[in-house]
Design a protein around this motif. Sequence first.
Motif, PDB file in Angstrom:
ATOM      1  N   GLU A 143       0.844  -1.194   0.000  1.00  0.00           N
ATOM      2  CA  GLU A 143       0.000   0.000   0.000  1.00  0.00           C
ATOM      3  C   GLU A 143       0.884   1.250   0.000  1.00  0.00           C
ATOM      4  OE1 GLU A 143      -3.689   2.180   2.364  1.00  0.00           O
ATOM      5  OE2 GLU A 143      -2.893   0.269   3.117  1.00  0.00           O
ATOM      6  N   ILE A 144       0.641   2.146  -0.941  1.00  0.00           N
ATOM      7  CA  ILE A 144       1.415   3.381  -1.041  1.00  0.00           C
ATOM      8  C   ILE A 144       0.652   4.486  -0.316  1.00  0.00           C
ATOM      9  CG2 ILE A 144       2.560   5.022  -2.572  1.00  0.00           C
ATOM     10  CD1 ILE A 144       3.714   2.212  -2.689  1.00  0.00           C
ATOM     11  N   ASP A 145       0.895   4.571   0.971  1.00  0.00           N
ATOM     12  CA  ASP A 145       0.377   5.708   1.732  1.00  0.00           C
ATOM     13  C   ASP A 145       1.509   6.717   1.886  1.00  0.00           C
ATOM     14  OD1 ASP A 145       2.053   4.576   3.608  1.00  0.00           O
ATOM     15  OD2 ASP A 145       0.499   4.179   5.092  1.00  0.00           O
ATOM     16  N   TRP A 146       1.321   7.752   2.712  1.00  0.00           N
ATOM     17  CA  TRP A 146       2.342   8.802   2.818  1.00  0.00           C
ATOM     18  C   TRP A 146       3.666   8.264   3.359  1.00  0.00           C
ATOM     19  CZ3 TRP A 146       4.845  10.088   7.298  1.00  0.00           C
ATOM     20  CH2 TRP A 146       4.280   9.648   8.496  1.00  0.00           C
ATOM     21  N   TYR A 147       3.601   7.290   4.277  1.00  0.00           N
ATOM     22  CA  TYR A 147       4.826   6.801   4.889  1.00  0.00           C
ATOM     23  C   TYR A 147       5.596   5.903   3.922  1.00  0.00           C
ATOM     24  CZ  TYR A 147       7.989   4.785   8.338  1.00  0.00           C
ATOM     25  OH  TYR A 147       9.102   4.387   9.020  1.00  0.00           O
ATOM     26  N   ALA A 148       4.880   5.025   3.210  1.00  0.00           N
ATOM     27  CA  ALA A 148       5.554   4.195   2.207  1.00  0.00           C
ATOM     28  C   ALA A 148       6.163   5.065   1.111  1.00  0.00           C
ATOM     29  CB  ALA A 148       4.563   3.204   1.604  1.00  0.00           C
ATOM     30  N   ALA A 149       5.433   6.100   0.699  1.00  0.00           N
ATOM     31  CA  ALA A 149       5.948   7.011  -0.316  1.00  0.00           C
ATOM     32  C   ALA A 149       7.226   7.700   0.162  1.00  0.00           C
ATOM     33  CB  ALA A 149       4.889   8.041  -0.683  1.00  0.00           C
ATOM     34  N   VAL A 180      15.293   6.792  -3.632  1.00  0.00           N
ATOM     35  CA  VAL A 180      14.977   6.676  -5.052  1.00  0.00           C
ATOM     36  C   VAL A 180      16.235   6.639  -5.917  1.00  0.00           C
ATOM     37  CG1 VAL A 180      14.730   9.169  -5.438  1.00  0.00           C
ATOM     38  CG2 VAL A 180      13.485   7.543  -6.888  1.00  0.00           C
ATOM     39  N   ALA A 181      17.285   7.340  -5.541  1.00  0.00           N
ATOM     40  CA  ALA A 181      18.506   7.336  -6.356  1.00  0.00           C
ATOM     41  C   ALA A 181      19.087   5.942  -6.467  1.00  0.00           C
ATOM     42  CB  ALA A 181      19.529   8.302  -5.763  1.00  0.00           C
ATOM     43  N   GLY A 182      19.138   5.207  -5.345  1.00  0.00           N
ATOM     44  CA  GLY A 182      19.658   3.847  -5.364  1.00  0.00           C
ATOM     45  C   GLY A 182      18.717   2.869  -6.034  1.00  0.00           C
ATOM     46  N   ALA A 206      14.702  -4.028 -12.018  1.00  0.00           N
ATOM     47  CA  ALA A 206      13.646  -4.841 -11.423  1.00  0.00           C
ATOM     48  C   ALA A 206      13.016  -4.163 -10.202  1.00  0.00           C
ATOM     49  CB  ALA A 206      14.194  -6.217 -11.044  1.00  0.00           C
ATOM     50  N   ILE A 207      13.837  -3.621  -9.316  1.00  0.00           N
ATOM     51  CA  ILE A 207      13.272  -2.978  -8.127  1.00  0.00           C
ATOM     52  C   ILE A 207      12.631  -1.643  -8.506  1.00  0.00           C
ATOM     53  CG2 ILE A 207      15.256  -1.620  -7.286  1.00  0.00           C
ATOM     54  CD1 ILE A 207      14.602  -2.756  -4.479  1.00  0.00           C
ATOM     55  N   SER A 208      13.157  -0.998  -9.543  1.00  0.00           N
ATOM     56  CA  SER A 208      12.539   0.228 -10.030  1.00  0.00           C
ATOM     57  C   SER A 208      11.139  -0.047 -10.564  1.00  0.00           C
ATOM     58  CB  SER A 208      13.415   0.860 -11.119  1.00  0.00           C
ATOM     59  OG  SER A 208      12.833   2.036 -11.613  1.00  0.00           O
ATOM     60  N   ALA A 209      10.999  -1.118 -11.327  1.00  0.00           N
ATOM     61  CA  ALA A 209       9.681  -1.475 -11.863  1.00  0.00           C
ATOM     62  C   ALA A 209       8.722  -1.883 -10.763  1.00  0.00           C
ATOM     63  CB  ALA A 209       9.832  -2.609 -12.876  1.00  0.00           C
ATOM     64  N   LEU A 210       9.265  -2.481  -9.704  1.00  0.00           N
ATOM     65  CA  LEU A 210       8.426  -2.949  -8.603  1.00  0.00           C
ATOM     66  C   LEU A 210       7.882  -1.804  -7.765  1.00  0.00           C
ATOM     67  CD1 LEU A 210       7.493  -5.554  -7.071  1.00  0.00           C
ATOM     68  CD2 LEU A 210       9.555  -5.312  -5.676  1.00  0.00           C
ATOM     69  N   LEU A 211       8.709  -0.773  -7.513  1.00  0.00           N
ATOM     70  CA  LEU A 211       8.353   0.233  -6.516  1.00  0.00           C
ATOM     71  C   LEU A 211       8.175   1.647  -7.055  1.00  0.00           C
ATOM     72  CD1 LEU A 211      10.820  -0.900  -3.696  1.00  0.00           C
ATOM     73  CD2 LEU A 211       8.356  -1.338  -3.811  1.00  0.00           C
ATOM     74  N   LEU A 212       8.788   1.982  -8.175  1.00  0.00           N
ATOM     75  CA  LEU A 212       8.746   3.351  -8.665  1.00  0.00           C
ATOM     76  C   LEU A 212       7.687   3.526  -9.759  1.00  0.00           C
ATOM     77  CD1 LEU A 212      12.580   4.145  -8.916  1.00  0.00           C
ATOM     78  CD2 LEU A 212      11.044   4.375  -6.949  1.00  0.00           C
ATOM     79  N   ASP A 213       7.362   4.788 -10.030  1.00  0.00           N
ATOM     80  CA  ASP A 213       6.453   5.133 -11.120  1.00  0.00           C
ATOM     81  C   ASP A 213       7.274   5.776 -12.233  1.00  0.00           C
ATOM     82  OD1 ASP A 213       4.317   4.240  -9.628  1.00  0.00           O
ATOM     83  OD2 ASP A 213       3.686   6.237  -8.972  1.00  0.00           O
ATOM     84  N   ASN A 214       7.609   4.962 -13.249  1.00  0.00           N
ATOM     85  CA  ASN A 214       8.418   5.459 -14.365  1.00  0.00           C
ATOM     86  C   ASN A 214       9.697   6.131 -13.869  1.00  0.00           C
ATOM     87  OD1 ASN A 214       6.510   4.654 -16.381  1.00  0.00           O
ATOM     88  ND2 ASN A 214       5.271   6.451 -15.839  1.00  0.00           N
ATOM     89  N   GLN A 228      10.269   7.436 -10.977  1.00  0.00           N
ATOM     90  CA  GLN A 228      10.045   8.475  -9.983  1.00  0.00           C
ATOM     91  C   GLN A 228       9.389   7.890  -8.734  1.00  0.00           C
ATOM     92  OE1 GLN A 228      11.165  11.671 -10.447  1.00  0.00           O
ATOM     93  NE2 GLN A 228      12.047  10.761 -12.310  1.00  0.00           N
ATOM     94  N   PRO A 229       9.565   8.538  -7.577  1.00  0.00           N
ATOM     95  CA  PRO A 229       8.927   8.034  -6.352  1.00  0.00           C
ATOM     96  C   PRO A 229       7.408   8.009  -6.510  1.00  0.00           C
ATOM     97  CG  PRO A 229      10.535   9.746  -5.841  1.00  0.00           C
ATOM     98  CD  PRO A 229      10.362   9.743  -7.327  1.00  0.00           C
ATOM     99  N   PRO A 230       6.760   6.969  -6.035  1.00  0.00           N
ATOM    100  CA  PRO A 230       5.291   6.930  -6.132  1.00  0.00           C
ATOM    101  C   PRO A 230       4.662   7.952  -5.196  1.00  0.00           C
ATOM    102  CG  PRO A 230       6.071   5.125  -4.778  1.00  0.00           C
ATOM    103  CD  PRO A 230       7.308   5.802  -5.332  1.00  0.00           C
ATOM    104  N   LYS A 231       3.479   8.391  -5.558  1.00  0.00           N
ATOM    105  CA  LYS A 231       2.735   9.331  -4.725  1.00  0.00           C
ATOM    106  C   LYS A 231       1.567   8.611  -4.071  1.00  0.00           C
ATOM    107  CE  LYS A 231       3.917  13.389  -7.497  1.00  0.00           C
ATOM    108  NZ  LYS A 231       3.391  14.519  -8.314  1.00  0.00           N
ATOM    109  N   ALA A 232       1.317   8.955  -2.822  1.00  0.00           N
ATOM    110  CA  ALA A 232       0.204   8.342  -2.101  1.00  0.00           C
ATOM    111  C   ALA A 232      -1.114   8.733  -2.766  1.00  0.00           C
ATOM    112  CB  ALA A 232       0.211   8.787  -0.642  1.00  0.00           C
ATOM    113  N   GLY A 233      -2.061   7.803  -2.748  1.00  0.00           N
ATOM    114  CA  GLY A 233      -3.368   8.093  -3.322  1.00  0.00           C
ATOM    115  C   GLY A 233      -4.080   9.191  -2.550  1.00  0.00           C
ATOM    116  N   ALA A 234      -4.593  10.165  -3.252  1.00  0.00           N
ATOM    117  CA  ALA A 234      -5.278  11.277  -2.592  1.00  0.00           C
ATOM    118  C   ALA A 234      -6.689  10.895  -2.167  1.00  0.00           C
ATOM    119  CB  ALA A 234      -5.313  12.478  -3.536  1.00  0.00           C
ATOM    120  N   ASP A 235      -7.395  10.191  -3.028  1.00  0.00           N
ATOM    121  CA  ASP A 235      -8.784   9.846  -2.745  1.00  0.00           C
ATOM    122  C   ASP A 235      -9.006   8.349  -2.569  1.00  0.00           C
ATOM    123  OD1 ASP A 235      -9.605  12.578  -3.011  1.00  0.00           O
ATOM    124  OD2 ASP A 235      -9.441  12.318  -5.187  1.00  0.00           O
ATOM    125  N   THR A 236      -8.167   7.538  -3.178  1.00  0.00           N
ATOM    126  CA  THR A 236      -8.312   6.091  -3.096  1.00  0.00           C
ATOM    127  C   THR A 236      -6.993   5.470  -2.663  1.00  0.00           C
ATOM    128  OG1 THR A 236      -7.723   5.841  -5.433  1.00  0.00           O
ATOM    129  CG2 THR A 236     -10.071   6.070  -4.901  1.00  0.00           C
TER     130      THR A 236
END
Length: 514
Positions: free
Chosen positions: A159-165, A172-174, A180-188, A190-198
């Motif tokens: 779950e990508i909430d504020w703390y996971a983000a 993110v640099a590492g 593989a880990i970039s595809a697993l955790l990042l968004d293109n 970049q660091p993922p952003k927590a869902g605002a509404d969902t």
Amino acid sequence: MQTFSIRRPAVCSPHGLVAAQNRHAAEAGAAVLARGGNAMDAAIVTALVLSIVEPWLSGVGGGGFLIHADGRTGALDTLDFNVRSPRGLKPADYPLTDAGSGNWFAWPAVVGERNVAGYSAICVPGAIAGFAAALERYGTISWSEALQPAIEHAERGLEIDWYAALCIAVEVAGLSRDPAISALLLDNGQPPKAGADTRRFKPMTAKAALLKRLAKAGARDFYEGEAAQLIAGDLEAGGSAIRTDDLASYQAMWSPALTGRYRDLDIAAIPGLSGGPTFFDAARRVEARGLEQASSQADAALTYATAIREAYAVRLNSMGHAATPQAGCTSHVSVVDRDGNMVSLTNTLLSRFGSRVALPRAGIIMNNGMMWFDPRPGQPNSMAPGVKPLANMCPLVLSRGGKPWLAIGAAGGRTIFPTLLQMISGIADFGLSLEDVFHRPRIDASTPRIKVDARAEPDVAARIAGAFPVEIVEDTLYPVNFSVPSAVMRAEDGGFLGMAHPTSPWAAVAAASA
């Protein structure tokens, strides 16, 4: 700076408790207790779920230690499932940037940080072997049953909430260096952003498939079967020295506990290459200085600083340790069941996100165990093929009257045993409750400058500064200046108490229902 006063109450239950660094994992373990499972069942389920819901701290790609205490007889047992270097390791592949520098605070770096990040930093993981061995000896549920909650979480995803983000963003640099880990955790990238509404989730499809295979084929498939072929293939393709024979030869090791005494408390720790021996060294030094309830906090802090500093000098010069700028990242689980059985379990990837490598087909994030070896040749803990490094992990079980009374441990690399020492002293020397000792300001004497919590009494820093360099710091989420403990305890009324780190947003104690 905006500051808050945070108070987290102890959780009470007569039916058993699970204290962990993530509430989803703690709740999964408590559900096992509620269904009639015991402390070991709950501890293993909790640790497996932690590898999904908090993947930057621990996981099946790492290793650890645990202590089991029988609630009826008081019998103690310990399990070492720490990581091990590959047999084909060549220390010459880790040249130093400056071979003439380094001491126990800051040893020389390795060229390209090959011992810290990437495939060259990975050691043979022991978590799956350890979890399975623990269930086989002390559990009541099957291996397949233990894996189901983790499989469900992996399929749903992190779950990508504020703390996971936040935790992903600071690394993110590492993370962006490994596809593989970039595809697993990042968004293109970049660091993922927590869902605002969902609610947002990052599914771990490959890891779910691996866990499903292990549920069907058994834990040894990770080391000897098709899963092992997959894992070894990923590792070799990435440049790791780990091969199939490294996996096949790995076994978790049971040993009698290392025991000692502080005041009226009998303490059990992990023997050998753990934080246990150094904890006892420092505890003996504190006890010799004669702290008592009337001692001031400044006197106590200087006593702790001196004892920790002296014990670390012995540890890092005679036992060896890979001192690097990387902060240790670990998960600790403390469990008690309705019969008073206790488990204290610590699992780690070492640094945050370990080696910052995810195996492409196996889908698991791997440790950077090479970081724990002394990079200099000819030292007690120097890099060598097929051996285990000196680890910081220090799970403890304390007993009174021959029965387990407190299971405690922490995450936080070199800050782990200093934290446990101060907490146990707070209980034994100052009569503090479990809740109070978790909120008591601490120091960290494992770095060149001794860190003092800004909440401490004003004369604490001044007193320590008469003997050591001092830095006053906040107990922040990031950087992590102090370790993250969790504990369960037998209460005087016959029930149980549990505490999780007050300032950690995900940490929780979950109570088993009747």
